[in-house]
Motif scaffolding. Sequence first.
Motif, short mmCIF file in Angstrom:
data_model
loop_
_atom_site.label_atom_id
_atom_site.label_comp_id
_atom_site.label_asym_id
_atom_site.label_seq_id
_atom_site.Cartn_x
_atom_site.Cartn_y
_atom_site.Cartn_z
N GLU A 66 -5.47 6.57 1.34
CA GLU A 66 -4.18 5.48 1.43
C GLU A 66 -3.53 5.63 0.24
O GLU A 66 -4.38 5.59 -0.77
CB GLU A 66 -4.58 4.09 1.94
CG GLU A 66 -3.41 3.26 2.07
CD GLU A 66 -4.03 1.86 2.59
OE1 GLU A 66 -3.05 0.77 2.52
OE2 GLU A 66 -5.06 1.75 3.43
N ASP A 83 2.31 1.56 -2.11
CA ASP A 83 3.63 1.54 -2.32
C ASP A 83 3.91 2.03 -3.90
O ASP A 83 3.57 1.31 -4.80
CB ASP A 83 4.26 0.05 -2.11
CG ASP A 83 5.62 0.04 -2.14
OD1 ASP A 83 6.26 0.91 -2.01
OD2 ASP A 83 6.00 -1.23 -2.39
N LYS A 116 -0.68 5.64 5.13
CA LYS A 116 -2.00 6.22 5.46
C LYS A 116 -2.11 7.53 6.11
O LYS A 116 -1.17 7.73 6.67
CB LYS A 116 -2.73 5.18 6.48
CG LYS A 116 -2.75 3.67 6.11
CD LYS A 116 -3.41 2.60 6.95
CE LYS A 116 -3.38 1.28 6.53
NZ LYS A 116 -3.93 0.23 7.77
N ALA A 165 2.85 4.32 8.07
CA ALA A 165 3.33 3.72 6.75
C ALA A 165 4.02 2.09 7.27
O ALA A 165 4.30 1.93 8.22
CB ALA A 165 4.52 4.46 6.18
N ASP A 166 4.08 1.30 6.08
CA ASP A 166 4.42 -0.06 6.26
C ASP A 166 5.97 -0.32 6.04
O ASP A 166 6.54 -1.12 6.47
CB ASP A 166 3.79 -0.95 5.44
CG ASP A 166 2.20 -1.25 5.87
OD1 ASP A 166 1.70 -0.81 7.00
OD2 ASP A 166 1.55 -2.03 4.80
N GLN A 167 6.51 0.92 5.42
CA GLN A 167 7.93 1.01 5.38
C GLN A 167 8.27 2.37 5.59
O GLN A 167 7.39 3.46 5.20
CB GLN A 167 8.29 0.37 4.16
CG GLN A 167 7.88 0.91 2.77
CD GLN A 167 8.48 0.22 1.66
OE1 GLN A 167 9.56 -0.03 1.35
NE2 GLN A 167 7.70 -0.13 0.65
N ALA A 204 8.85 3.27 9.52
CA ALA A 204 7.80 2.26 9.38
C ALA A 204 7.31 1.71 10.81
O ALA A 204 7.92 1.65 11.83
CB ALA A 204 8.33 0.93 8.82
N GLY A 205 5.80 1.81 10.86
CA GLY A 205 5.18 1.39 12.08
C GLY A 205 5.18 2.53 12.94
O GLY A 205 4.37 2.30 14.25
#
Length: 344
Positions: free
Chosen positions: A132, A135, A145, A166-168, A328-329
């Motif tokens: 991981e 940011d 990840k 990824a988160d974004q 993201a997502g």
Amino acid sequence: MKKAVKKLFGRFNGQDVYSYTFETDSGYRLTSMPYGATILDYITPDKNGKFANINLRFANLEDYLVKGPKFGASVGPVAGRIGEGTFELNGKTYHLPQNNKTNNMHSGLDGIHVALFETAEVDDHSVTFYTERADGFGGFPGPIKIWIRHSLAENGELTLTYEAAADQDTLFNPTNHAYFNLSGDQSRLIDDFQLTINAAGYYPLDENSLPAEEIDSRAGFVQELMKGASVGSIRQSDHPQILLAGGIDHPFALDRDQEVAAEYYDPESGRLLRVRTDRSCLIVYTANNYNDFTKSKGHPAHNGLALEAQAVPDAIHRAEKDQVILKAGQVMKTSTSYHATVKQ
């Protein structure tokens, strides 16, 4: 398949680093390690039934820690060059280290090739490595990840699977930097080996080694590679693009109607390596330059061929940008396989 073998390979930052070996009943072997999610061995038979490692490697972990050619390492999160070391995503400009002329190359010096992955899962035919990245690490948005799976099928096919979330919004365009020498002798040059690429054309490079917008299918060396040609006859040609790179170091746009992206053949050993991938581009590199350290370890220039499946380099600045943007997502997954067989 035989039972997987775990063995201590070395230590990195105070942590034990293990290798994982997988072997088929017929004798094919794959060995990988979590530092750089790196292939150490791909051991295959020749036409006489003699097994040898066709993947260039170093003998110990310490040698992998020295800046070198990334033998067998996973490369990313973005492989290849990003022009000017900058890109814009969702209205924000990101600045990356410029480690290749003015470009960011292979995600800089802190790309995943130097990451110590966790070993997430092991069975008797595969290992999955996980890392991981925070940011902003390496200049990229995140966190991201990454899972990389190395698997060996009973028929000897080596498959590399890459998965990321990824988160974004961020970029993801991985590859593997294996160099193949089908003779199993790392001191032998690859000039007599035959290479066929099922391509629609290649991308000419500018003075900063960035690809042109349009492919060229008419260049003489490209026409030869489409039909099949010796590596030496191409890398020693006087075509301006070959002279610019000191050999082959170019992206080829794959013919998506063809199941096999490339075939690489050694007439002496009889080994034939086929590459299959879901990626749109194949970077072909004839090991044109090694540093003094790599040469001191018995690796002369042009002793291996890298066949790096990925999206076209600098895609974020091109029409192909959607191939490298990880939303993201969402989960992005890609795979490439190398299968060494024998051609009598």
